[in-house]
Design a protein around this motif. Structure first.
Motif, PDB file in Angstrom:
ATOM      1  N   ASN A  34     -20.945  14.924   7.228  1.00 26.82           N
ATOM      2  CA  ASN A  34     -22.290  14.366   7.326  1.00 26.82           C
ATOM      3  C   ASN A  34     -22.435  13.568   8.617  1.00 26.82           C
ATOM      4  O   ASN A  34     -21.476  13.436   9.409  1.00 26.82           O
ATOM      5  CB  ASN A  34     -22.631  13.517   6.101  1.00 26.82           C
ATOM      6  N   THR A  35     -23.626  13.028   8.842  1.00 27.00           N
ATOM      7  CA  THR A  35     -23.905  12.333  10.099  1.00 27.00           C
ATOM      8  C   THR A  35     -23.020  11.103  10.260  1.00 27.00           C
ATOM      9  O   THR A  35     -22.503  10.829  11.352  1.00 27.00           O
ATOM     10  CB  THR A  35     -25.387  11.936  10.147  1.00 27.00           C
ATOM     11  N   THR A  36     -22.839  10.348   9.170  1.00 30.10           N
ATOM     12  CA  THR A  36     -22.005   9.145   9.258  1.00 30.10           C
ATOM     13  C   THR A  36     -20.587   9.492   9.643  1.00 30.10           C
ATOM     14  O   THR A  36     -19.962   8.811  10.468  1.00 30.10           O
ATOM     15  CB  THR A  36     -22.022   8.400   7.910  1.00 30.10           C
ATOM     16  N   MET A  37     -20.038  10.558   9.073  1.00 32.68           N
ATOM     17  CA  MET A  37     -18.680  10.969   9.407  1.00 32.68           C
ATOM     18  C   MET A  37     -18.590  11.361  10.874  1.00 32.68           C
ATOM     19  O   MET A  37     -17.624  11.026  11.570  1.00 32.68           O
ATOM     20  CB  MET A  37     -18.265  12.151   8.520  1.00 32.68           C
ATOM     21  N   ALA A  38     -19.610  12.071  11.354  1.00 31.50           N
ATOM     22  CA  ALA A  38     -19.620  12.462  12.761  1.00 31.50           C
ATOM     23  C   ALA A  38     -19.650  11.241  13.672  1.00 31.50           C
ATOM     24  O   ALA A  38     -18.922  11.167  14.667  1.00 31.50           O
ATOM     25  CB  ALA A  38     -20.818  13.370  13.035  1.00 31.50           C
ATOM     26  N   HIS A  39     -20.480  10.258  13.333  1.00 27.16           N
ATOM     27  CA  HIS A  39     -20.566   9.045  14.157  1.00 27.16           C
ATOM     28  C   HIS A  39     -19.266   8.254  14.120  1.00 27.16           C
ATOM     29  O   HIS A  39     -18.882   7.636  15.129  1.00 27.16           O
ATOM     30  CB  HIS A  39     -21.732   8.185  13.690  1.00 27.16           C
ATOM     31  N   LEU A  40     -18.580   8.217  12.947  1.00 21.58           N
ATOM     32  CA  LEU A  40     -17.291   7.536  12.877  1.00 21.58           C
ATOM     33  C   LEU A  40     -16.302   8.114  13.880  1.00 21.58           C
ATOM     34  O   LEU A  40     -15.499   7.383  14.483  1.00 21.58           O
ATOM     35  CB  LEU A  40     -16.708   7.644  11.475  1.00 21.58           C
ATOM     36  N   LEU A  41     -16.368   9.421  14.056  1.00 27.47           N
ATOM     37  CA  LEU A  41     -15.418  10.101  14.938  1.00 27.47           C
ATOM     38  C   LEU A  41     -15.904  10.160  16.378  1.00 27.47           C
ATOM     39  O   LEU A  41     -15.266  10.803  17.214  1.00 27.47           O
ATOM     40  CB  LEU A  41     -15.162  11.513  14.411  1.00 27.47           C
ATOM     41  N   GLY A  42     -17.037   9.513  16.665  1.00 26.85           N
ATOM     42  CA  GLY A  42     -17.522   9.460  18.036  1.00 26.85           C
ATOM     43  C   GLY A  42     -18.360  10.645  18.456  1.00 26.85           C
ATOM     44  O   GLY A  42     -18.606  10.831  19.649  1.00 26.85           O
ATOM     45  N   ALA A  43     -18.820  11.458  17.494  1.00 25.51           N
ATOM     46  CA  ALA A  43     -19.655  12.610  17.809  1.00 25.51           C
ATOM     47  C   ALA A  43     -21.125  12.250  17.611  1.00 25.51           C
ATOM     48  O   ALA A  43     -21.465  11.400  16.785  1.00 25.51           O
ATOM     49  CB  ALA A  43     -19.272  13.793  16.919  1.00 25.51           C
ATOM     50  N   ASP A  44     -21.989  12.909  18.377  1.00 23.34           N
ATOM     51  CA  ASP A  44     -23.423  12.653  18.257  1.00 23.34           C
ATOM     52  C   ASP A  44     -24.038  13.371  17.069  1.00 23.34           C
ATOM     53  O   ASP A  44     -25.108  12.967  16.593  1.00 23.34           O
ATOM     54  CB  ASP A  44     -24.137  13.089  19.544  1.00 23.34           C
TER      55      ASP A  44
END
Length: 734
Positions: free
Chosen positions: A323-333
């Motif tokens: 999901n978006t939160t997981m992507a942001h945790l890993l530094g992805a947009d």
């Protein structure tokens, strides 16, 4: 029934014929068996005269077992009705069964089957001669006529029969299929009038067949006329329509969503002569589909906007969904960017690949993992700490599986824990470096924590014990610290005698600080303590030294003046002795005066030594010999009523001291003993060799370890009171 009276009757227990016999007063003659075939077998064996069983059952078992000597009755005793049933909540099967029986009934087949298997009894077949007699009257005249007619009509009748049967079978088959179908089927002719209407369509719309047959189709709402015209044109153009979503009208006026399939009905010339329709009520299905779509949309929204990271991966390490939160945790947009980058989680996500292997091992063993912490790498190479809960969702034949779970960022928590560990380590080092005892108690005065110095003093088992367990003697420590636990004081100072782990009694000075919760209520106390035992001994020794110094000054001055007067007395005594003859009675008196003066001078010299105004004269001597030289004088000093016992230790060894001090010590002790003994008594003097170790010296101030010679003086007098005992070392107290 009259024919059955007096017969031995057998019947199946619980069968309908059992109830029939009981109802008709035949119970006294009945014998019961488990099955109808048992009843027939016993009848065949001659055990009974009659068996009450079903006709079909009797015929079947008589034929199977060859019981030809049994005769089936010609009149039924009971004609029961028959019915059929299906499992509860299986109305579709019941409808199909009813439709099938309806078809059989219309064709007459049902009546034939019923008469064959469930009907009344067949009449007894006439014998051969009876048949031959009646047949002769009819068959002989007709035989000639029939032979000619049959020869002419045979071929024509065979062809007509075949075509008729084929047509009838085809129509009946088609009609049976329509009637028995669980799908709502109907047909209309070219003018739109209903030509067929099965039971299923009756259930869907509510109209019975007799209400609609030959009439215009009543199922169309008013607002779909254009739709119907368009549909008719398409059908008459030869099209077949499947699964068209429509809205139709029920008899009660309600609308429902339906899935309509229609096809043209053609005659032998392929001309369209009607329309066959099949409709399914999909209202519930569409409602469920709408709920599923709404639910999927809801959970999609939750998935995308959840405040924690949600993921799906494979055990091989491939990212499948984030999901978006997981992507942001890993530094992805975006999730797409994260999925594109992380194709091998073991090497790209985990800072330590061994943690990935540990994670997979736990999943294989338990099927799930909770609060699994690991250090991860973001897209730009930064590090962060993550905690995840995951579970296995799908296992494949090759051993791989899918993993679903959620992740949260715990970097701040891990940093706080590191800082806390560092702070705790510093605090522990500081507390370990402090020589003072630091202890914590709860409101019940039970020890809950101790620093290393506290553990060293009280022992490793001090935690969980009450403070009073270590008190030595009666004391008011609890009363003194109670204001802390009442909330009236913040700090309290108290001195308390405590028992050390080696059992030794030590004096501790406590500074007690109250501990409170967020509401200000006392929860315990944190106290520091210092061992004052040695300090207190030194203080007592210093006070004693000050006393001795003061007395010494006084004694020194008195002794000096007294010594001057003794010098005059001794001088005049010596001059007087020179002036008288030895046989003069005054000569002996003058000698006594001179001896007493010398003794007084010795005492004066000891007083001056005590006052540090005259140096003592120690010398190496044998203590046993020095004491033995005093025994004669000691016996005269204590008198005849007191026995003086002497127990020297052989091989005592030499000592170095002033012999005058030995005389003074023994004289003072014996005089004190004499005062303590009433009438007769005993004084014992003895010597011995003793050794002092460090443990003994630690509890006896002024002692040093080593080997020593002991001089002991004991008596059996009244002894000393505790008050006197406390002052025995004060000069001139006695």
């Amino acid at each position: 029934m009259e024919a059955l009276s007096g017969l031995r009757i057998v019947v199946q227990e619980g069968d309908i014929m059992h109830n029939f016999a009981l109802a008709n007063g035949l119970g006294a003659k009945l014998s019961l068996v488990d099955t109808q075939v048992d009843a027939l077998r016993d009848l065949a064996d001659g055990k009974y005269d009659c068996a009450l069983v079903a006709r079909i059952t009797a015929l079947y078992w008589i034929q199977k077992y060859g019981w030809d000597h049994l005769t089936v009755g010609t009149k039924p005793l009971l004609l029961p009705g028959y019915c059929y049933a299906v499992p509860n909540n299986n109305s579709a099967l019941l409808a199909q069964f009813s439709e099938g029986l309806k078809i059989l009934n219309e064709t007459g087949e049902f009546r034939r089957i019923y008469e064959e298997w469930m009907g009344g009894y067949k009449p007894i077949a006439p014998d051969f001669f009876t048949i031959l007699r009646y047949a002769a009257f009819v068959l002989v005249p007709l035989t000639v006529l029939l032979l000619g007619f049959l020869m002419w009509n045979r071929s024509l009748r065979k062809q007509v029969a075949l075509r008729t049967e084929a047509l009838r079978s085809s129509e009946e088959f088609q009609r049976a299929m329509i009637e028995c179908s669980p799908i709502a089927l109907y047909s209309v002719d070219i003018k739109g009038r209903v030509s067929s209407w099965n039971a299923s369509v009756e259930r869907v719309f509510g109209w019975a067949a007799e209400d609609v047959m030959g009439k215009p189709l009543p199922i169309h709402p008013d607002d779909v006329k254009l739709e119907i015209e368009t549909l008719r044109r398409r059908i008459f153009d030869g099209q077949t329509i499947v699964g068209m979503e429509v809205v139709r009208l029920r008899k009660d006026g309600s609308m429902f969503d339906g899935s309509l399939s229609v096809a043209p009905i053609r005659d032998k010339n392929s001309e369209v002569i009607g329309i066959m329709g099949a409709i399914e009520d999909v209202t519930e299905r569409k409602r469920m589909e709408a709920e599923v779509r709404a639910s999927e949309e809801k959970y999609r929204d939750l998935f995308e906007n959840a405040p924690i990271g949600i993921f799906r991966t494979s055990s091989e390490g491939q990212s499948l969904l984030v999901n978006t939160t997981m992507a942001h945790l890993l530094g992805a947009d975006s999730p797409q960017e994260a999925l594109k980058y992380y194709s091998n989680l073991g090497t790209q996500l985990y800072f330590s690949p061994e943690r990935r292997e540990e994670f997979l091992r736990l999943l294989k063993e338990n099927g799930k993992v909770e609060d699994f912490e690991y250090e991860a790498k973001t897209l730009d190479g930064s590090r962060l700490w993550l905690a995840m809960n995951a579970s296995v969702k799908e296992r494949r034949e090759d051993g791989s599986f899918l993993i679903e779970g959620f992740t949260s960022d715990i970097t701040s928590r891990m940093q706080s824990e590191d800082n806390l560990r560092s702070l705790t380590a510093r605090q522990e080092a500081l507390l370990a470096a402090i020589p003072d005892i630091i202890m914590e108690v709860d409101v019940n005065k039970v020890y809950t924590w101790a620093n290393p110095a506290g553990i060293e003093f009280f022992g490793s088992d001090v935690i969980g014990k009450e403070a009073a367990d270590y008190f030595e003697g009666e004391q008011k420590t609890y009363q003194l610290v109670q204001p802390l636990f009442n909330g009236h004081e913040e700090v309290v100072y108290v001195e308390s005698w405590q028992r050390r782990k080696d059992g030794k009694k030590r004096l501790l000075a406590w500074w007690c600080n109250v501990l409170k919760d967020k509401n200000g209520n006392p929860t315990g106390a944190l106290s520091s303590a210092r061992d004052l035992t040695d300090q207190r001994v030194l203080e007592d020794q210093f006070i004693q030294a000050q006393k001795m110094e003061s007395v010494a000054r006084l004694v020194g001055g008195v002794a000096h003046d007294f010594n001057n007067m003794l010098s005059v007395i001794l001088g005049y005594a010596e001059l007087a002795l020179d002036k008288v003859f030895p046989d003069d009675p005054l000569h002996e008196d003058l000698q006594e005066i001179q001896e007493a003066g010398r003794r007084a001078a010795d005492i004066t010299r000891q007083l001056l030594a005590f006052a540090r105004r005259q140096t003592i004269a120690p010398k190496v001597l044998d203590l046993n010999e020095a004491v033995e030289g005093m025994l004669r004088m000691m016996r005269r000093l204590i008198g005849e009523d007191i026995d003086l016992a002497w127990h020297p230790h052989p091989g005592l060894g030499p000592v170095k001291m002033d012999p005058v001090q030995i005389d003074q010590i023994l004289a003072n002790l014996c005089v004190n003993a004499k005062d303590a003994i009433t009438d007769v008594g005993k004084i014992t003097m003895e010597t011995d060799r003793v050794s002092f170790d460090e443990a003994y010296c630690a509890d006896h101030a002024g002692f040093v370890p080593g080997d020593f010679v002991m001089l002991g003086v004991t008596n059996n007098g009244c002894g000393m009171t505790p008050e006197t005992l406390e002052k025995i070392y004060e000069p001139f107290f006695t």
